[in-house]
Design an enzyme around this catalytic site. Sequence first.
Site, short mmCIF file in Angstrom:
data_model
loop_
_atom_site.label_atom_id
_atom_site.label_comp_id
_atom_site.label_asym_id
_atom_site.label_seq_id
_atom_site.Cartn_x
_atom_site.Cartn_y
_atom_site.Cartn_z
N ASP A 9 0.47 -1.44 -0.13
CA ASP A 9 0.11 -0.03 -0.14
C ASP A 9 1.07 1.50 0.47
O ASP A 9 1.82 1.03 0.48
CB ASP A 9 -1.07 -0.60 1.29
N ASN A 223 -9.48 -0.60 3.71
CA ASN A 223 -8.97 -1.08 2.08
C ASN A 223 -8.19 -1.88 1.50
O ASN A 223 -8.11 -2.96 0.23
CB ASN A 223 -8.81 0.51 1.31
#
Length: 269
Positions: A9, A223
């Site tokens: 990420d 997420n």
Amino acid sequence: MSIKLIAIDIDGTLLTPERTISPNVQQTIQTAKEKGVKIVLCTGRPLAGVRAYLKALNLEEKGDYVLTYNGALAQESDSGKVLAHHTMSMDDFYEIEEMSRKVGVHLHTTTIDAMYTANRDISAYTVREAFIVELPLKFRTVEEMDKDLTISKMMMIDDPAILDAAVEKIPQWFKDKYTVLRSEPFFLEILNKSASKGQALKSLAEILHLEPAEIMAIGDNENDLDMIEYAGVGVAMGNAIPKVKEAANIITDTNVNDGVATVIQEYLS
């Protein structure tokens, strides 16, 4: 089984709070790539908002990949060639836009090359996001929206307390119909049901003939949750939300203290 792919990420993970890549993290990723490990950035940003980081990490060569729009779009880094794109229709736009008004929050819509908002009082969070991801921001009323737009994702955005209250009002059928996830305290992202970082990572792994046990995924927020659950080695940052830490196999240091470098060095030493 050795790690052959590391999915990372960007915000809150790869980057420091100042949105920079520390020299230690940069060198560690370079070393991993030199050893043959594929490094894949997985982000809610579009490709334009990732280019500078791909360049800094030497991840724009043939055989490099990037997952953008929270998994709605999987691309080759060097050419931008689309491997998979899970989009939403204008019927979805109308439904989601109406829901945002019912629950009382700002909304913006993102395509591959622009962001759109129908809110005359444009949210400061939308302006901030457009700046960070390097996309032009356009005001269009609902009636003025181009019906041929290809929508990658939509985002309900507002002050955290307002968004918290709005989330409680969203009916279950809506959450079942779309991928709905919180990427920041002020962002609620809405995507095609087939889109998520975990689903995109699984698709890429199948293309590359990799098993989950050969994959490490590192993240900090909601997420990132399903890619951390999918990977054989799921890593939560020290600054991750509790839900991510509970799902992870490992908790590394924070993004302030080079947590990405710490866990990669541990596994590749």
